[in-house]
Design a protein around this motif. Structure first.
Motif, PDB file in Angstrom:
ATOM      1  N   ASP A  65     -12.245  -5.784  10.389  1.00 46.11           N
ATOM      2  CA  ASP A  65     -12.196  -4.405  10.858  1.00 46.11           C
ATOM      3  C   ASP A  65     -11.150  -3.669  10.019  1.00 46.11           C
ATOM      4  O   ASP A  65     -10.373  -4.290   9.290  1.00 46.11           O
ATOM      5  CB  ASP A  65     -11.947  -4.282  12.363  1.00 46.11           C
ATOM      6  N   ILE A  66     -11.166  -2.374  10.091  1.00 39.92           N
ATOM      7  CA  ILE A  66     -10.315  -1.558   9.224  1.00 39.92           C
ATOM      8  C   ILE A  66      -8.836  -1.880   9.426  1.00 39.92           C
ATOM      9  O   ILE A  66      -8.079  -1.973   8.463  1.00 39.92           O
ATOM     10  CB  ILE A  66     -10.605  -0.061   9.438  1.00 39.92           C
ATOM     11  N   GLN A  67      -8.407  -2.088  10.662  1.00 39.25           N
ATOM     12  CA  GLN A  67      -7.003  -2.369  10.932  1.00 39.25           C
ATOM     13  C   GLN A  67      -6.576  -3.710  10.333  1.00 39.25           C
ATOM     14  O   GLN A  67      -5.468  -3.824   9.807  1.00 39.25           O
ATOM     15  CB  GLN A  67      -6.716  -2.347  12.440  1.00 39.25           C
ATOM     16  N   GLN A  68      -7.426  -4.732  10.399  1.00 37.33           N
ATOM     17  CA  GLN A  68      -7.087  -6.032   9.825  1.00 37.33           C
ATOM     18  C   GLN A  68      -6.891  -5.937   8.314  1.00 37.33           C
ATOM     19  O   GLN A  68      -5.928  -6.471   7.768  1.00 37.33           O
ATOM     20  CB  GLN A  68      -8.189  -7.050  10.111  1.00 37.33           C
ATOM     21  N   HIS A  70      -6.300  -3.216   6.542  1.00 32.43           N
ATOM     22  CA  HIS A  70      -5.146  -2.353   6.281  1.00 32.43           C
ATOM     23  C   HIS A  70      -3.851  -3.156   6.412  1.00 32.43           C
ATOM     24  O   HIS A  70      -2.931  -3.014   5.603  1.00 32.43           O
ATOM     25  CB  HIS A  70      -5.164  -1.163   7.233  1.00 32.43           C
ATOM     26  N   ARG A  71      -3.782  -4.025   7.414  1.00 34.26           N
ATOM     27  CA  ARG A  71      -2.602  -4.878   7.612  1.00 34.26           C
ATOM     28  C   ARG A  71      -2.395  -5.807   6.406  1.00 34.26           C
ATOM     29  O   ARG A  71      -1.265  -6.009   5.962  1.00 34.26           O
ATOM     30  CB  ARG A  71      -2.736  -5.696   8.894  1.00 34.26           C
ATOM     31  N   SER A  89       3.126   1.944   6.838  1.00 34.58           N
ATOM     32  CA  SER A  89       2.544   1.827   8.170  1.00 34.58           C
ATOM     33  C   SER A  89       2.136   3.192   8.710  1.00 34.58           C
ATOM     34  O   SER A  89       1.392   3.283   9.665  1.00 34.58           O
ATOM     35  CB  SER A  89       3.535   1.157   9.123  1.00 34.58           C
ATOM     36  N   LEU A  93      -5.452   5.732   7.679  1.00 36.07           N
ATOM     37  CA  LEU A  93      -6.500   4.794   7.314  1.00 36.07           C
ATOM     38  C   LEU A  93      -7.585   5.547   6.561  1.00 36.07           C
ATOM     39  O   LEU A  93      -7.890   6.690   6.878  1.00 36.07           O
ATOM     40  CB  LEU A  93      -7.093   4.142   8.563  1.00 36.07           C
ATOM     41  N   SER A  95     -11.090   6.929   5.494  1.00 31.15           N
ATOM     42  CA  SER A  95     -12.296   7.199   6.266  1.00 31.15           C
ATOM     43  C   SER A  95     -13.415   7.557   5.310  1.00 31.15           C
ATOM     44  O   SER A  95     -13.182   8.108   4.237  1.00 31.15           O
ATOM     45  CB  SER A  95     -12.073   8.330   7.267  1.00 31.15           C
TER      46      SER A  95
END
Length: 105
Positions: A65-68, A70-71, A89, A93, A95
């Motif tokens: 997923d996008i958050q994973q 990005h992390r 941080s 994100l 898009s």
């Protein structure tokens, strides 16, 4: 950002899907595609988990997923601050707009 690796293998439809997903949501990201079939140790490590995206520190299994993802980029930025751009941080994100074909009535 070339320390990122996408582990997969030829003929893996999930690997193809993961690569398309990465190109769609993170078109600016560079990574190396690694075919695990070329190395027995990679098959042992990733064989049941592919596709796997790795930054050399941590791995993310499909479906990403996008958050994973990005992390993973943020972790890499913390290691190589002189080589990174404005990944923090607080960075927004990425898009993308998805256009679907219009259906005629």
């Amino acid at each position: 950002m070339s320390n990122f690796k996408l582990y997969g293998t030829l003929g893996c439809h999930l690997c193809e899907e993961a690569e398309s997903w990465l190109k769609h949501f993170f078109p600016w990201a560079s990574y190396m595609y690694v075919d695990i079939a070329c190395d027995e140790k990679l098959v042992e490590s990733f064989g049941l988990r592919i596709p796997v995206l790795s930054n050399g520190i941590d791995d993310v299994n499909w479906p990403f997923d996008i958050q994973q993802v990005h992390r993973l980029f943020l972790e890499q930025a913390a290691i190589e601050p002189q080589k990174t751009t404005t990944l923090s941080s607080e960075a927004p994100l990425p898009s993308r707009r998805v256009l679907l074909p219009r259906t005629e009535k």
